[in-house]
Design an enzyme around this catalytic site. Structure first.
Site, PDB file in Angstrom:
ATOM      1  N   PRO A   1       0.838  -1.203   0.000  1.00 37.19           N
ATOM      2  CG  PRO A   1      -0.809  -1.593   1.595  1.00 37.19           C
ATOM      3  CD  PRO A   1       0.515  -2.101   1.114  1.00 37.19           C
ATOM      4  CD  GLU A   2       2.853   2.675  -4.488  1.00 34.49           C
ATOM      5  OE1 GLU A   2       2.907   3.829  -4.964  1.00 34.49           O
ATOM      6  OE2 GLU A   2       3.085   1.650  -5.164  1.00 34.49           O
TER       7      GLU A   2
ATOM      8  CE  LYS B   1       5.374   3.589   0.443  1.00 37.00           C
ATOM      9  NZ  LYS B   1       6.231   2.554  -0.191  1.00 37.00           N
TER      10      LYS B   1
ATOM     11  NE  ARG C   1      10.405  -2.659  -5.408  1.00 32.66           N
ATOM     12  CZ  ARG C   1       9.747  -1.800  -4.632  1.00 32.66           C
ATOM     13  NH1 ARG C   1      10.418  -0.957  -3.865  1.00 32.66           N
ATOM     14  NH2 ARG C   1       8.427  -1.781  -4.627  1.00 32.66           N
TER      15      ARG C   1
END
Length: 276
Positions: free
Chosen positions: A2-3, A59, A264
């Site tokens: 979750p960002e 976050k 990433r």
């Protein structure tokens, strides 16, 4: 993971439910989730605390409690914090259950078990390692075009890993970084110091707009995300590049590509985001 838009969506749903309620007790089914204080002290201290406000920093979810305490929660990869009716059976992978004074519960669940919870004095919150290292909030006034330009000029790093650096900008993650770079027409491997003023202006606007759009659409659910009411987000329907490898770029029609940048996965359009 979750960002910012997803965590903000959870914050808003819980802010509508929790303030004014007391935490009457807590059941900890996976002790390693509680980082501080020691488990027995955690249970004793949190009992009968009144929930005042649900906030956010980067976050992190920050639940302000009475008597000068704050419950800090980081969802990490697959964490969920959901308001439930008391009779609802806990979902699979539920690790902490907060019992509330209205008979309902707050469930913390996490399939991958990376999420963490801290109970700290509110005046010591800024000293919590992960929080004290956070950079600027990208939707607040301190994040200006000039700030971004100045910071990019002094950071000799590729732009995609830099956007993911929480000590630089708090709350950005893989999804919104990829989308922002595509909207700004910047290759994820570009060195930050090579961006032109026009590119920086486009990137600044893309970051602000995308995060706001994500919040307005209640977050992005690619796999696991649900809000504090247990509902999935909608913004995945509007993604242009993230998780769309091989599909046509909505802007030019070329196929979306995927490559590793800074360890990433990064999604981008080879035509719209050429290496310069």
């Amino acid at each position: 993971m979750p960002e910012l838009p997803e965590v903000e969506t959870v914050r808003r749903t819980l802010q509508a439910k929790l303030p004014g309620l007391k935490i009457t007790g807590v059941e900890v089914l996976l002790p390693k989730v509680i980082r501080s204080p020691e488990l027995s002290e955690f249970k004793e201290t949190i009992a009968d605390k009144k929930i005042l406000k649900v906030g956010r920093r980067g976050k992190y979810l920050l639940i302000n409690l009475s008597e000068g305490y704050t419950l800090a929660v980081h969802l990490r990869m697959t964490g969920r914090l959901v308001y439930c009716a008391g009779q609802d059976p806990p979902a699979r992978h539920t690790h902490v259950i907060f019992n509330l004074s209205n008979g309902c519960q707050l469930h913390f669940a996490d399939m991958r078990q990376f999420g963490r919870i801290w109970l700290v004095p509110t005046d010591a919150l800024d000293g919590l390692k992960g929080i004290k290292e956070l950079g600027v909030e990208p939707l607040e006034e301190l994040f200006t075009r000039e700030f971004l330009k100045k910071e990019l000029r002094r950071r000799h790093a590729r732009i995609k890993p830099l956007l993911l650096d929480q000590t630089f900008i708090a709350g950005l993650g893989n999804i919104y970084a990829d989308e922002a770079l595509h909207r700004a027409r910047i290759n994820p491997e570009r060195l930050a110091t090579t961006l032109t003023p026009r590119e920086i202006a486009r990137l600044y606007r893309a970051i602000r707009d995308l995060l706001q759009e994500g919040i307005e659409n209640r977050g992005t659910t690619v796999r696991d995300f649900i809000d504090g009411n247990g509902q999935a987000g909608n913004y995945q329907e509007f993604l242009q590049v993230y998780n769309r490898e091989g599909k046509p770029c909505p802007r030019c029609g070329d196929k979306i590509a995927k490559k590793k940048v800074g360890g990433r996965s990064s999604y981008y359009c080879p035509t719209c985001q050429k290496v310069k």
